[in-house]
Design an enzyme around this catalytic site. Structure first.
Site, short mmCIF file in Angstrom:
data_model
loop_
_atom_site.label_atom_id
_atom_site.label_comp_id
_atom_site.label_asym_id
_atom_site.label_seq_id
_atom_site.Cartn_x
_atom_site.Cartn_y
_atom_site.Cartn_z
CE LYS A 10 -3.72 -2.48 2.29
NZ LYS A 10 -4.33 -2.90 3.58
CD GLN B 299 -3.19 -4.68 6.77
OE1 GLN B 299 -3.16 -3.69 6.06
NE2 GLN B 299 -3.75 -5.81 6.40
CG ASP C 69 -9.68 -0.71 5.05
OD1 ASP C 69 -9.33 -0.93 3.87
OD2 ASP C 69 -8.97 -0.99 6.03
#
Length: 288
Positions: A52, A96, A119
């Site tokens: 990312k 994460q 997200d």
């Protein structure tokens, strides 16, 4: 049979995003800023975050990774989340997953500001998605929809079987494909679905997202189907690495029957990370 090339499509999207960011910067605006919180030393998570970070650079974004020790408490993590919620220099951020077992993942997700939840996991964004309102769509379903759109795969009036009911892929995918504009008739399948093979065999579109390598066999798919393979599992292999990546679909059996199919690797995977970049760009434009 058409192979849906997620890698190529992601490259095209990356170029489009980078061009838009360059215009923003040229106009005197700050580049989008994405922050990732990484708790602990999980190898796969470190790889994902590094990818990312690399993609942020290629898109012209600013990126920051906050690396916290595995023993970080839930309250300490929540405090960092609140800092990012209130940081005017941060457009979007992710925590994460998975988190260490002593931390309640859902509590952390719910603490993220919906405005910065790139997200698309917070209840407010999920609820807005269900209602068809403006929201951040989770990255993998968003990537799948982008592939279907760019390859002109027909969905209106089609029967669709989504295998897997996770909150990250299966459940949102079933909701999105049933909404106006996509107009598919969707069956959400899972481990308790009776006569699963028969249900899948009737589908014009199959989305396999259950995490079992090679689960979907040739006799489970009808001729002319579109098959989207979300699975990504490492299995032992006789090569230098000692492993290879496979999907939830037995590609060699299924591909000859398909009109469209995504490979693994190189299908849905590259679209997930670029969709996160797209969400971050949207967050930056909304804030500014």
């Amino acid at each position: 049979m058409t192979i849906i090339d997620g890698k190529l499509t992601a490259q095209q999207l990356r170029a489009e995003i980078a061009a838009e960011v360059a215009e923003m910067v040229a106009a005197g605006k700050a580049a989008p800023h994405l922050v990732a919180i990484l708790v602990g030393n999980d190898g796969a998570s470190q790889t994902y975050v590094a990818n990312k970070e690399k993609m942020c650079g290629e898109c012209g974004f600013r990126s920051t990774v906050l690396r916290l020790p595995a023993e970080t408490t839930e309250e300490e993590l929540l405090a960092r989340v609140e800092e990012l919620n209130n940081d005017p220099e941060v457009d979007g951020f992710i925590v994460q997953l998975p988190l260490p077992k002593h931390i309640d993942e859902q509590r952390v997700i719910e603490a993220i500001s919906p405005r910065k939840d790139v997200d698309g996991f917070t209840p407010i964004n999920v609820g807005a998605m269900v209602l068809g309102l403006e929201c951040f769509v989770p990255a993998t379903p968003a990537g799948i929809l982008e592939l279907l759109k760019r390859y002109n795969v027909p969905t209106s009036g089609k029967k669709c079987a989504v295998i897997g009911r996770s909150n990250i892929v299966g459940r949102p995918m079933s909701i999105l494909l049933s909404q106006k504009g996509w107009d598919a008739t969707v069956t959400l399948c899972h481990s308790r679905t009776a006569n699963l093979a028969e249900v899948v065999r009737e589908a014009d579109i199959v989305v396999a997202a259950l995490g079992i390598p090679g689960f979907v066999k040739g006799d489970m798919v009808k001729e002319g189907a579109t098959v989207i393979d979300v699975g990504i599992t490492r299995v032992a292999a006789d090569n230098a690495r000692g492993w290879r990546v496979v999907g939830d679909v037995d590609y060699d059996e299924v591909a000859p029957k398909c009109e469209y199919i995504t490979p693994v690797p190189g299908g849905v995977g590259p679209m997930t990370i670029i969709s996160l970049m797209k969400n971050t760009l949207i967050a930056a434009k909304r804030r500014k």
